[in-house]
Design a protein around this motif. Sequence first.
Motif, mmCIF file in Angstrom:
data_model
loop_
_atom_site.group_PDB
_atom_site.id
_atom_site.type_symbol
_atom_site.label_atom_id
_atom_site.label_comp_id
_atom_site.label_asym_id
_atom_site.label_seq_id
_atom_site.Cartn_x
_atom_site.Cartn_y
_atom_site.Cartn_z
ATOM 1 N N GLN A 140 0.783 -1.145 0.005
ATOM 2 C CA GLN A 140 -0.048 0.086 -0.171
ATOM 3 C C GLN A 140 0.998 1.453 -0.070
ATOM 4 O OE1 GLN A 140 -2.395 -0.506 3.417
ATOM 5 N NE2 GLN A 140 -3.676 -2.035 2.506
ATOM 6 N N ARG A 141 1.928 1.319 0.864
ATOM 7 C CA ARG A 141 2.624 2.528 0.853
ATOM 8 C C ARG A 141 3.452 2.733 -0.658
ATOM 9 N NH1 ARG A 141 3.777 7.178 2.991
ATOM 10 N NH2 ARG A 141 6.044 7.638 3.056
ATOM 11 N N THR A 142 3.806 1.710 -1.381
ATOM 12 C CA THR A 142 4.270 1.836 -2.691
ATOM 13 C C THR A 142 3.355 2.158 -3.738
ATOM 14 O OG1 THR A 142 5.894 -0.144 -2.461
ATOM 15 C CG2 THR A 142 5.447 0.512 -4.455
ATOM 16 N N GLN A 143 2.276 1.834 -3.458
ATOM 17 C CA GLN A 143 0.979 2.333 -4.264
ATOM 18 C C GLN A 143 0.958 3.658 -4.161
ATOM 19 O OE1 GLN A 143 -1.977 -0.249 -3.589
ATOM 20 N NE2 GLN A 143 -1.478 -1.720 -5.264
ATOM 21 N N ALA A 144 0.920 4.126 -2.883
ATOM 22 C CA ALA A 144 0.405 5.600 -2.250
ATOM 23 C C ALA A 144 1.447 6.721 -3.049
ATOM 24 C CB ALA A 144 0.587 5.855 -0.824
ATOM 25 N N LEU A 145 2.924 6.139 -3.091
ATOM 26 C CA LEU A 145 4.004 7.044 -3.477
ATOM 27 C C LEU A 145 4.343 6.423 -4.787
ATOM 28 C CD1 LEU A 145 6.000 7.167 -0.238
ATOM 29 C CD2 LEU A 145 4.405 8.649 -1.219
ATOM 30 N N ALA A 146 3.507 6.321 -5.713
ATOM 31 C CA ALA A 146 3.707 5.932 -7.033
ATOM 32 C C ALA A 146 4.393 7.332 -7.828
ATOM 33 C CB ALA A 146 2.503 5.642 -7.896
ATOM 34 N N LEU B 260 9.021 12.232 -9.395
ATOM 35 C CA LEU B 260 8.954 12.349 -7.915
ATOM 36 C C LEU B 260 7.736 11.687 -7.304
ATOM 37 C CD1 LEU B 260 10.291 16.131 -7.492
ATOM 38 C CD2 LEU B 260 11.347 14.064 -7.184
ATOM 39 N N PRO B 261 7.656 11.151 -6.186
ATOM 40 C CA PRO B 261 6.536 10.497 -5.637
ATOM 41 C C PRO B 261 5.195 11.310 -5.649
ATOM 42 C CG PRO B 261 8.322 10.358 -4.144
ATOM 43 C CD PRO B 261 8.704 11.258 -5.290
ATOM 44 N N VAL B 262 3.975 10.827 -5.934
ATOM 45 C CA VAL B 262 3.023 11.480 -6.214
ATOM 46 C C VAL B 262 2.031 11.504 -4.860
ATOM 47 C CG1 VAL B 262 0.394 11.384 -7.264
ATOM 48 C CG2 VAL B 262 2.311 10.680 -8.469
ATOM 49 N N PRO B 263 2.021 12.792 -4.188
ATOM 50 C CA PRO B 263 1.609 12.625 -2.708
ATOM 51 C C PRO B 263 0.146 12.042 -2.681
ATOM 52 C CG PRO B 263 2.297 14.993 -3.415
ATOM 53 C CD PRO B 263 2.382 14.005 -4.760
ATOM 54 N N PRO B 264 0.066 11.573 -1.491
ATOM 55 C CA PRO B 264 -1.431 10.830 -1.363
ATOM 56 C C PRO B 264 -2.542 12.003 -1.301
ATOM 57 C CG PRO B 264 0.194 10.030 0.083
ATOM 58 C CD PRO B 264 0.898 11.067 -0.249
ATOM 59 N N GLY B 265 -3.713 11.489 -1.993
ATOM 60 C CA GLY B 265 -4.809 12.121 -2.104
ATOM 61 C C GLY B 265 -4.769 13.405 -3.080
ATOM 62 N N THR B 266 -3.626 13.304 -4.124
ATOM 63 C CA THR B 266 -3.686 14.239 -5.266
ATOM 64 C C THR B 266 -4.451 13.597 -6.380
ATOM 65 O OG1 THR B 266 -1.481 13.556 -5.691
ATOM 66 C CG2 THR B 266 -1.755 15.467 -4.316
ATOM 67 N N ALA C 161 19.638 20.644 -12.185
ATOM 68 C CA ALA C 161 18.824 21.756 -12.128
ATOM 69 C C ALA C 161 17.400 21.519 -12.273
ATOM 70 C CB ALA C 161 19.398 22.842 -12.900
ATOM 71 N N HIS C 162 16.554 21.863 -11.370
ATOM 72 C CA HIS C 162 14.942 21.770 -11.652
ATOM 73 C C HIS C 162 14.434 23.102 -11.532
ATOM 74 C CE1 HIS C 162 15.887 17.345 -10.896
ATOM 75 N NE2 HIS C 162 16.284 18.009 -9.675
ATOM 76 N N PRO C 163 13.267 23.686 -12.283
ATOM 77 C CA PRO C 163 12.573 24.694 -11.933
ATOM 78 C C PRO C 163 11.883 24.642 -10.558
ATOM 79 C CG PRO C 163 11.663 23.629 -14.171
ATOM 80 C CD PRO C 163 12.752 22.663 -13.278
ATOM 81 N N PHE C 164 11.994 25.731 -9.826
ATOM 82 C CA PHE C 164 11.571 25.945 -8.773
ATOM 83 C C PHE C 164 10.132 25.915 -8.352
ATOM 84 C CE2 PHE C 164 9.851 28.558 -5.349
ATOM 85 C CZ PHE C 164 10.176 27.813 -4.212
ATOM 86 N N HIS C 165 9.863 24.987 -7.603
ATOM 87 C CA HIS C 165 8.255 24.634 -7.289
ATOM 88 C C HIS C 165 8.353 24.343 -5.677
ATOM 89 C CE1 HIS C 165 4.189 22.998 -7.008
ATOM 90 N NE2 HIS C 165 4.046 23.853 -8.045
ATOM 91 N N PRO C 166 7.487 24.942 -4.970
ATOM 92 C CA PRO C 166 7.727 24.572 -3.242
ATOM 93 C C PRO C 166 7.538 23.099 -3.282
ATOM 94 C CG PRO C 166 6.437 26.442 -3.876
ATOM 95 C CD PRO C 166 6.733 26.038 -5.225
ATOM 96 N N ASN C 167 6.213 22.560 -3.907
ATOM 97 C CA ASN C 167 6.277 21.015 -3.491
ATOM 98 C C ASN C 167 7.238 20.326 -3.873
ATOM 99 O OD1 ASN C 167 3.739 21.778 -2.515
ATOM 100 N ND2 ASN C 167 2.579 21.506 -4.283
ATOM 101 N N ARG C 168 8.070 20.453 -5.095
ATOM 102 C CA ARG C 168 9.016 19.881 -5.576
ATOM 103 C C ARG C 168 10.303 19.982 -4.691
ATOM 104 N NH1 ARG C 168 9.631 20.183 -11.856
ATOM 105 N NH2 ARG C 168 7.551 19.228 -11.338
#
Length: 817
Positions: free
Chosen positions: A4-10, A17-23, A167-174
């Motif tokens: 379940q943890r692996t699926q939540a952080l697909a 990057l991991p997909v936050p749960p609930g998005t 280098a990555h474009p700045f995004h607070p979540n990222r």
Amino acid sequence: MSVQRTQALAPCFHCGLPVPPGTDYTTIIGGEQKSMCCPGCQAVAQTIVDGGLDGFYRHRDASATTMDSRISSEAHLADELALYDSEAIQAEFVRHTGDEQAEAMLVIEGITCAACVWLLEHHLSQQPGVSQFSVNMTNHRARLVWDPSQTKLSKLFGEVLRIGYKAHPFHPNREEQLLEQENKRAIRRLGVAGVGMMQVMMMAIALYAGALQDMEARFVEFIRWSSLILATPVVLYSARPFFLTAFRDLKTRQLSMDVPVSIAIGGAYLASVWATIMNTGEVYFDSVTMFTFFLLIGRYIEMQARHRTGKAGNALLDLLPASATLLEEGREKMVPATELKPGDVVLVRPGHTLPADGIILEGSSAVDESALTGEYLPISKNIDDPVVGGTINVEHPLKIRITDVGPNTRLSAIVGLLDRAHAEKPVTARIADRVARYFVLAVLITSATVAGSWYFISPEDAFWITLSVLVVTCPCALGLATPTALTAATGTLRQQGLLITRGHVLEGLASATHIIFDKTGTLTEGNLSIQQMQPARELNSINPYSIAAALEQASEHPIARAFHPYFQIPSVNTRVKVNAGVEGEVEGVRYRIGKPSYAAELYQGVTPDQPDHERQWLLLSDDQGPLAWFALDDQIRKDAAFTLNVLKRLGLKVGMLTGDDSSAAARVADELGIETVKQGVSPDQKLAYINELQSNGASVIMVGDGINDIPVLAGARTSIAMGSATDLAKTSADAVLISSELERLALALMVARKTRMVIRENLSWALLYNLVALPLAAMGFIAPYMAAVGMSASSLIVVGNAMRLSRLPRIRRKLRE
């Protein structure tokens, strides 16, 4: 549970990057619905598909779900970097200025120390078209200013990658996800090193004891091979970042502290492997694992302090709401605020925050712009008036057409300026960086000299003595002395409500001789309160306070808040007239309160003259005539007197500069005991006064909040803007007092002085330790394991001493003494 943890952080299909749960952000790619981690990735992926570039995803390996695997192929890398040249993708993180320059906020992955920052800035600044590239060591953000007509952004991204970073474009979540990944990697490496060190040390104790008791050869050989097996994961996994950084630095012809560290770890490990295989000579597995473990501990503590500081620096980004009410064909639709684009029409209800900059299409209301302008009274806004994202609609619903989103909004511009300021380094840090680089060269030269000398004196001792010199003189303590103290102090002050936006602030605060305050909004609260009630006729049993409070309960205006403590009875049929006042019925009688002309309309009589013109007066009336006057005025901050007394006790000379030429200025100065007062002065006169003080040798701190304070804030050596200051005042200042509590200024001054003391202690200890340890190691008095303990202890002492700046109880006690 693990499934379940692996699926939540697909992983996100676009960035890995991991997909936050609930998005629930998805895009149709190749006929299939793909999950995204944030609206930014969703928008970029949709742009790629709409532009016919989805072949990039088809050519990408199906297993390439992480950032590392996506850059494994040069062809795929070129395709990916080319996407950043798209205007649609750049719209999220690139802002174009009027002088044909573009500005981008990035997050750099792979930074480990100050040498990384220097290498990045030095290399990127030499690229064609780049006018500025600065990196903030604290949160790993970078500000890039370049000419797109000379160099494409994809080429600059490639240059960052070429020298060993991403280098990555700045995004607070990222950024939060990258910091979390960095923390997990550090914990894993530290755990492996810790377990390996404990096991190897047990083996080493047995080996040392066996040497004293003449242990059998077969047991010695067993312990050596066991130590080799246990130490190998520590060297190949836990110490891997040291080797990668050293290789990268040598490839770019730079020297950092990781070079001698890698030579020491790698040399000791390879020599021990050789001794184990050939069953001859000494092994140093205990020194290798101990050295790696203690060095990782020091870096982990420094990283934790840096992460806390970086997270605290995102406070301004929280002003924008997460969602907005989009109007499409007359229907309301809740959408993420990041999906808005110019031309969209949104509905902003009373009490809600504007999601972006725009123009009012329908409605009129008062808008609270205090977060950006410092004006505590809401501004009346009508059709065609511009409004700013991050401000609050106070009274009535508004329909707004969006004009600017993303990096083009005023709030984003402020955040960009703050990030640019954070990349600056104080003089002490720049000197320490240069000393550390020269010190690394001196260590390598000294080690080579020691090795050559001992080769002729005692060849069998040359290796371990040289190893001891490399380990014991590792300049980690010197390199950590200043950054850890600055990071700890900056993080502590941010948590206490003082946001530092220039690198020299701590030095300026520590050496200040004068502190000059503005009056309105700085020494005073900038909020109106009832100062006096004056009857306009015989009141009998009428209580004007309760009547006025009953009427004002229907309004969210700051003037109304002054009456809220007096609320006792309700009103009915209440109507609020923007920028005029309030009308309603209380116990069957109709009343009005507000501007005298508005209140006089109720009884249709002559508007009376207000008692005086030094304060703001509101008139309460009924249909018979005026009832009472209420005088509203600003009040002195509760902690102002205490703060000024502490500042005087610390030896600072306190003054006040204000454009107010009324008697209120003299009253405030008299109540606070300020002897040096300049009132009725223009911005130019304020600046001239500060320049005169500084030309006479004074080190001045200027504290202000208004537009008229901008020149003097920019001209003072150290300037602090109040949390309620105008946006221009904040960007002109060196620090922002977000909490608006003046007591934090005295606390900041004491923290700055303690920081200066800690930096001096750290540098003195680091230099003294190396001056004492180097001769002892060169003469053979320090074994490799002793060198590892000494070096690690030296670094931990420096970090631990700096972490004292995170503990405030003692400083607070001194503040109250």
